[in-house]
Design a protein around this motif. Structure first.
Motif, PDB file in Angstrom:
ATOM      1  N   ARG A  27       0.815  -1.208   0.000  1.00 41.80           N
ATOM      2  CA  ARG A  27       0.000   0.000   0.000  1.00 41.80           C
ATOM      3  C   ARG A  27       0.848   1.257   0.000  1.00 41.80           C
ATOM      4  O   ARG A  27       0.431   2.288  -0.507  1.00 41.80           O
ATOM      5  N   THR A  28       2.043   1.194   0.554  1.00 50.83           N
ATOM      6  CA  THR A  28       2.827   2.421   0.708  1.00 50.83           C
ATOM      7  C   THR A  28       4.028   2.521  -0.214  1.00 50.83           C
ATOM      8  O   THR A  28       4.617   3.585  -0.323  1.00 50.83           O
ATOM      9  N   ASP A  29       4.428   1.440  -0.874  1.00 51.60           N
ATOM     10  CA  ASP A  29       5.622   1.473  -1.716  1.00 51.60           C
ATOM     11  C   ASP A  29       5.318   1.715  -3.187  1.00 51.60           C
ATOM     12  O   ASP A  29       6.160   1.508  -4.033  1.00 51.60           O
ATOM     13  N   VAL A  30       4.123   2.158  -3.505  1.00 50.88           N
ATOM     14  CA  VAL A  30       3.761   2.436  -4.886  1.00 50.88           C
ATOM     15  C   VAL A  30       4.223   3.844  -5.226  1.00 50.88           C
ATOM     16  O   VAL A  30       3.935   4.795  -4.511  1.00 50.88           O
ATOM     17  N   GLU A  31       4.966   3.959  -6.316  1.00 51.63           N
ATOM     18  CA  GLU A  31       5.459   5.272  -6.732  1.00 51.63           C
ATOM     19  C   GLU A  31       4.315   6.078  -7.343  1.00 51.63           C
ATOM     20  O   GLU A  31       3.537   5.573  -8.137  1.00 51.63           O
ATOM     21  N   TYR A  41      -1.717  17.345  -4.578  1.00 52.55           N
ATOM     22  CA  TYR A  41      -2.237  17.176  -3.221  1.00 52.55           C
ATOM     23  C   TYR A  41      -1.248  16.300  -2.473  1.00 52.55           C
ATOM     24  O   TYR A  41      -1.118  15.122  -2.753  1.00 52.55           O
ATOM     25  N   ARG A  42      -0.509  16.897  -1.538  1.00 51.71           N
ATOM     26  CA  ARG A  42       0.539  16.174  -0.814  1.00 51.71           C
ATOM     27  C   ARG A  42       0.001  15.604   0.490  1.00 51.71           C
ATOM     28  O   ARG A  42      -0.820  16.203   1.154  1.00 51.71           O
ATOM     29  N   CYS A  43       0.504  14.418   0.823  1.00 58.23           N
ATOM     30  CA  CYS A  43       0.146  13.767   2.077  1.00 58.23           C
ATOM     31  C   CYS A  43       0.700  14.594   3.233  1.00 58.23           C
ATOM     32  O   CYS A  43       1.856  15.026   3.209  1.00 58.23           O
ATOM     33  N   ASP A  44      -0.126  14.810   4.245  1.00 64.31           N
ATOM     34  CA  ASP A  44       0.293  15.593   5.405  1.00 64.31           C
ATOM     35  C   ASP A  44       1.321  14.860   6.259  1.00 64.31           C
ATOM     36  O   ASP A  44       2.051  15.492   7.025  1.00 64.31           O
ATOM     37  N   TYR A  45       1.398  13.541   6.128  1.00 60.00           N
ATOM     38  CA  TYR A  45       2.262  12.740   6.986  1.00 60.00           C
ATOM     39  C   TYR A  45       3.573  12.339   6.318  1.00 60.00           C
ATOM     40  O   TYR A  45       4.608  12.350   6.958  1.00 60.00           O
ATOM     41  N   CYS A  46       3.532  11.971   5.034  1.00 58.52           N
ATOM     42  CA  CYS A  46       4.757  11.492   4.375  1.00 58.52           C
ATOM     43  C   CYS A  46       5.166  12.344   3.176  1.00 58.52           C
ATOM     44  O   CYS A  46       6.236  12.147   2.623  1.00 58.52           O
ATOM     45  N   GLY A  47       4.338  13.280   2.742  1.00 59.53           N
ATOM     46  CA  GLY A  47       4.692  14.189   1.667  1.00 59.53           C
ATOM     47  C   GLY A  47       4.551  13.647   0.261  1.00 59.53           C
ATOM     48  O   GLY A  47       4.967  14.296  -0.694  1.00 59.53           O
ATOM     49  N   ARG A  48       3.969  12.461   0.084  1.00 58.77           N
ATOM     50  CA  ARG A  48       3.810  11.886  -1.258  1.00 58.77           C
ATOM     51  C   ARG A  48       2.793  12.691  -2.054  1.00 58.77           C
ATOM     52  O   ARG A  48       1.787  13.136  -1.520  1.00 58.77           O
ATOM     53  N   PRO A  49       3.031  12.884  -3.354  1.00 54.21           N
ATOM     54  CA  PRO A  49       2.092  13.649  -4.191  1.00 54.21           C
ATOM     55  C   PRO A  49       0.961  12.775  -4.722  1.00 54.21           C
ATOM     56  O   PRO A  49       1.161  11.594  -5.014  1.00 54.21           O
ATOM     57  N   PHE A  50      -0.223  13.378  -4.849  1.00 49.60           N
ATOM     58  CA  PHE A  50      -1.390  12.703  -5.418  1.00 49.60           C
ATOM     59  C   PHE A  50      -2.086  13.647  -6.370  1.00 49.60           C
ATOM     60  O   PHE A  50      -2.075  14.859  -6.186  1.00 49.60           O
ATOM     61  N   ALA A  51      -2.725  13.082  -7.391  1.00 50.13           N
ATOM     62  CA  ALA A  51      -3.370  13.882  -8.423  1.00 50.13           C
ATOM     63  C   ALA A  51      -4.718  14.428  -7.974  1.00 50.13           C
ATOM     64  O   ALA A  51      -5.153  15.462  -8.468  1.00 50.13           O
ATOM     65  N   THR A  52      -5.393  13.744  -7.066  1.00 45.51           N
ATOM     66  CA  THR A  52      -6.690  14.218  -6.586  1.00 45.51           C
ATOM     67  C   THR A  52      -6.722  14.167  -5.066  1.00 45.51           C
ATOM     68  O   THR A  52      -5.988  13.403  -4.426  1.00 45.51           O
TER      69      THR A  52
END
Length: 113
Positions: A27-31, A41-52
């Motif tokens: 669940r967490t190692d997907v680029e 839209y960046r994750c508040d906890y780990c900073g990963r970027p998301f499109a929506t």
């Protein structure tokens, strides 16, 4: 004779059951990548970027469920229900198309032979 018992992890996202470790890693190692001109839209906890924002909310619930607030958990549940409804609709449409394709080939076979 000593036994090798694993010590409990102090990470908040680590699962208690070792069999769950694979699912957490998956669940967490997907680029993730977002196009340059699209809003990020960046994750508040780990900073990963998301499109929506919906993808980010789903990520929060799946990868950071231990640190979510009640409001965040409610947002995750709503996004999860919306995602499930979309998947259910897709599955019904795909099944309908497969049935039509099957009977289409059946009728063509009946006419040709």
């Amino acid at each position: 004779m000593s036994t090798n018992t694993p010590s409990p992890s102090t990470e908040p996202d680590s699962p208690a059951d070792p069999s769950d470790a694979i699912s957490v890693a998956q669940r967490t190692d997907v680029e993730t990548a977002v196009p340059a001109e699209a809003p990020v839209y960046r994750c508040d906890y780990c900073g990963r970027p998301f499109a929506t924002e919906s993808y980010r909310t789903l990520h929060h619930g799946l990868a950071h469920e231990g640190v979510l607030t009640d409001e965040g958990r409610e947002a995750f549940e709503a996004a999860y229900e919306d995602e499930n409804a979309s998947l259910r609709r897709f599955r019904i449409i795909a099944l309908g198309l497969l049935v039509l394709l099957y009977f289409g080939f059946l009728f063509v076979f009946a006419v040709v032979t």
